[in-house]
Design a protein around this motif. Structure first.
Motif, mmCIF file in Angstrom:
data_model
loop_
_atom_site.group_PDB
_atom_site.id
_atom_site.type_symbol
_atom_site.label_atom_id
_atom_site.label_comp_id
_atom_site.label_asym_id
_atom_site.label_seq_id
_atom_site.Cartn_x
_atom_site.Cartn_y
_atom_site.Cartn_z
ATOM 1 N N ILE A 1 0.893 -1.159 0.000
ATOM 2 C CA ILE A 1 0.000 0.000 0.000
ATOM 3 C C ILE A 1 0.925 1.201 0.000
ATOM 4 O O ILE A 1 1.724 1.383 0.920
ATOM 5 N N ARG A 2 0.852 1.989 -1.056
ATOM 6 C CA ARG A 2 1.787 3.097 -1.210
ATOM 7 C C ARG A 2 1.121 4.282 -1.888
ATOM 8 O O ARG A 2 -0.040 4.217 -2.286
ATOM 9 N N LEU A 3 1.894 5.346 -2.024
ATOM 10 C CA LEU A 3 1.388 6.565 -2.646
ATOM 11 C C LEU A 3 1.797 6.610 -4.108
ATOM 12 O O LEU A 3 2.923 6.266 -4.460
ATOM 13 N N GLN A 4 0.877 7.067 -4.928
ATOM 14 C CA GLN A 4 1.143 7.251 -6.351
ATOM 15 C C GLN A 4 1.007 8.745 -6.635
ATOM 16 O O GLN A 4 -0.044 9.331 -6.402
ATOM 17 N N ARG A 5 2.085 9.359 -7.124
ATOM 18 C CA ARG A 5 2.127 10.815 -7.266
ATOM 19 C C ARG A 5 1.362 11.279 -8.495
ATOM 20 O O ARG A 5 1.501 10.730 -9.578
ATOM 21 N N HIS A 6 0.574 12.318 -8.285
ATOM 22 C CA HIS A 6 -0.134 13.005 -9.359
ATOM 23 C C HIS A 6 0.023 14.495 -9.117
ATOM 24 O O HIS A 6 0.672 14.913 -8.175
ATOM 25 N N LYS B 1 0.855 18.614 -10.504
ATOM 26 C CA LYS B 1 1.919 19.230 -11.286
ATOM 27 C C LYS B 1 3.153 19.484 -10.432
ATOM 28 O O LYS B 1 3.144 19.256 -9.224
ATOM 29 N N LYS B 2 4.172 19.975 -11.075
ATOM 30 C CA LYS B 2 5.439 20.208 -10.401
ATOM 31 C C LYS B 2 5.252 21.212 -9.269
ATOM 32 O O LYS B 2 4.716 22.293 -9.462
ATOM 33 N N GLY B 3 5.687 20.835 -8.095
ATOM 34 C CA GLY B 3 5.576 21.713 -6.942
ATOM 35 C C GLY B 3 4.234 21.641 -6.231
ATOM 36 O O GLY B 3 4.063 22.211 -5.166
ATOM 37 N N LYS B 4 3.256 20.962 -6.814
ATOM 38 C CA LYS B 4 1.927 20.815 -6.214
ATOM 39 C C LYS B 4 1.528 19.338 -6.239
ATOM 40 O O LYS B 4 0.646 18.931 -6.986
ATOM 41 N N PRO B 5 2.172 18.525 -5.422
ATOM 42 C CA PRO B 5 1.883 17.093 -5.489
ATOM 43 C C PRO B 5 0.505 16.753 -4.928
ATOM 44 O O PRO B 5 -0.015 17.436 -4.050
ATOM 45 N N PHE B 6 -0.041 15.714 -5.475
ATOM 46 C CA PHE B 6 -1.315 15.159 -5.047
ATOM 47 C C PHE B 6 -1.151 13.654 -5.177
ATOM 48 O O PHE B 6 -0.642 13.185 -6.189
ATOM 49 N N TYR B 7 -1.524 12.907 -4.172
ATOM 50 C CA TYR B 7 -1.229 11.477 -4.180
ATOM 51 C C TYR B 7 -2.496 10.641 -4.127
ATOM 52 O O TYR B 7 -3.473 11.016 -3.485
ATOM 53 N N THR C 1 -7.147 9.107 -1.457
ATOM 54 C CA THR C 1 -6.329 10.217 -1.932
ATOM 55 C C THR C 1 -5.708 10.935 -0.741
ATOM 56 O O THR C 1 -6.219 10.872 0.377
ATOM 57 N N TYR C 2 -4.616 11.631 -1.034
ATOM 58 C CA TYR C 2 -3.893 12.395 -0.011
ATOM 59 C C TYR C 2 -3.409 13.683 -0.651
ATOM 60 O O TYR C 2 -2.702 13.662 -1.653
ATOM 61 N N PRO D 1 -1.299 16.902 0.380
ATOM 62 C CA PRO D 1 -0.510 17.582 1.407
ATOM 63 C C PRO D 1 -0.464 19.098 1.239
ATOM 64 O O PRO D 1 0.117 19.786 2.070
ATOM 65 N N ASN D 2 -1.085 19.628 0.188
ATOM 66 C CA ASN D 2 -1.029 21.067 -0.070
ATOM 67 C C ASN D 2 -1.961 21.861 0.834
ATOM 68 O O ASN D 2 -1.815 23.071 0.953
ATOM 69 N N THR D 3 -2.919 21.208 1.455
ATOM 70 C CA THR D 3 -3.844 21.901 2.346
ATOM 71 C C THR D 3 -3.330 21.806 3.778
ATOM 72 O O THR D 3 -2.484 20.975 4.091
ATOM 73 N N ASN D 4 -3.850 22.663 4.631
ATOM 74 C CA ASN D 4 -3.438 22.619 6.034
ATOM 75 C C ASN D 4 -4.683 22.528 6.893
ATOM 76 O O ASN D 4 -5.457 23.475 6.918
ATOM 77 N N PRO D 5 -4.946 21.460 7.593
ATOM 78 C CA PRO D 5 -4.207 20.208 7.634
ATOM 79 C C PRO D 5 -4.400 19.420 6.344
ATOM 80 O O PRO D 5 -5.331 19.673 5.584
ATOM 81 N N ALA D 6 -3.517 18.479 6.103
ATOM 82 C CA ALA D 6 -3.548 17.704 4.865
ATOM 83 C C ALA D 6 -4.888 16.985 4.724
ATOM 84 O O ALA D 6 -5.443 16.481 5.690
ATOM 85 N N THR D 7 -5.392 16.956 3.492
ATOM 86 C CA THR D 7 -6.671 16.317 3.211
ATOM 87 C C THR D 7 -6.432 14.856 2.864
ATOM 88 O O THR D 7 -5.656 14.554 1.958
ATOM 89 N N VAL D 8 -7.111 13.974 3.584
ATOM 90 C CA VAL D 8 -6.988 12.540 3.336
ATOM 91 C C VAL D 8 -8.387 11.967 3.181
ATOM 92 O O VAL D 8 -9.216 12.080 4.081
ATOM 93 N N ASP D 9 -8.654 11.368 2.018
ATOM 94 C CA ASP D 9 -9.894 10.630 1.793
ATOM 95 C C ASP D 9 -9.492 9.174 1.614
ATOM 96 O O ASP D 9 -8.712 8.853 0.715
ATOM 97 N N LEU D 10 -10.029 8.318 2.461
ATOM 98 C CA LEU D 10 -9.600 6.925 2.454
ATOM 99 C C LEU D 10 -10.812 6.015 2.571
ATOM 100 O O LEU D 10 -11.692 6.247 3.406
ATOM 101 N N ASN D 11 -10.852 4.988 1.728
ATOM 102 C CA ASN D 11 -11.869 3.953 1.842
ATOM 103 C C ASN D 11 -11.370 2.988 2.912
ATOM 104 O O ASN D 11 -10.511 2.146 2.659
ATOM 105 N N LEU D 12 -11.902 3.139 4.105
ATOM 106 C CA LEU D 12 -11.411 2.397 5.263
ATOM 107 C C LEU D 12 -11.559 0.890 5.072
ATOM 108 O O LEU D 12 -10.643 0.124 5.384
ATOM 109 N N ASP D 13 -12.695 0.465 4.527
ATOM 110 C CA ASP D 13 -12.931 -0.973 4.359
ATOM 111 C C ASP D 13 -11.962 -1.589 3.354
ATOM 112 O O ASP D 13 -11.453 -2.693 3.564
#
Length: 180
Positions: free
Chosen positions: A5-10, A12-18, A39-40, A42-54
């Motif tokens: 289980i890992r992050l996949q970068r999306h 643009k340059k300098g504005k990562p979204f995973y 999704t993750y 990190p550009n927002t404060n606090p970082a936005t994380v949407d996760l399908n827990l199941d």
């Protein structure tokens, strides 16, 4: 096939979204994945994380190993806690209802902390804006005061000049009358 289980970068340059994905360990970082878990941002404060827990717990049950950052994200959202509690249910240490109650209280406490942080950040932003507005108001008042002083000084100079011109013209006229 070992699954990570890992992050996949999306993004643009300098504005990562995973994307948080379950992928074969041998595939490329941004390559083919088995399932998108969340999704993750990190550009927002606090970082936005949407996760399908199941889905995350399903992959953890199947033996997927999270990377360090993915482990932190899964822990932040409670997937690792749910996986741990499900292990306790399988062993008979607690019932499913008890596990669900523990998870619900933990999630509620965690969301309270996150909301408190968001409120603190918005309060800090509004305080900073108010302070900047006050400083700008003081600067504007100083600028207006110096402009009015300069205008008064200019009026005084113009008034002196006009009185001197009036006196000079009057003396010139008087001299012309004497000569005539």
């Amino acid at each position: 096939m070992s699954v990570k289980i890992r992050l996949q970068r999306h993004g643009k340059k300098g504005k990562p979204f995973y994307w948080v994905v379950a992928a074969d360990a041998r595939s490329k970082r941004d390559g083919k994945y088995l399932e998108k878990i969340g999704t993750y941002n990190p550009n927002t404060n606090p970082a936005t994380v949407d996760l399908n827990l199941d889905a995350a717990v399903k992959w953890l049950h199947n033996g997927a190993q999270p990377t360090d950052t993915a482990r932190a994200i899964l822990s932040y959202k409670g997937a690792l806690l749910k996986h741990h509690l499900d292990g306790g249910v399988r062993k008979g240490a607690l019932t499913q209802d008890q596990a669900d109650a523990k998870l619900a209280t933990w999630i509620e406490a965690k969301s309270g902390k996150v909301d408190a942080k968001k409120e603190g950040l918005t309060k800090a932003q509004s305080d900073a804006k108010a302070k900047a507005f006050k400083a700008e108001t003081v600067a504007n008042e100083k600028r207006i005061a110096t402009q009015t002083e300069a205008a008064k000084a200019l009026e005084a100079v113009v008034e002196e000049a006009t009185t001197e011109e009036v006196v000079e013209t009057a003396t010139e006229e008087a001299n012309e009358e004497k000569e005539a």
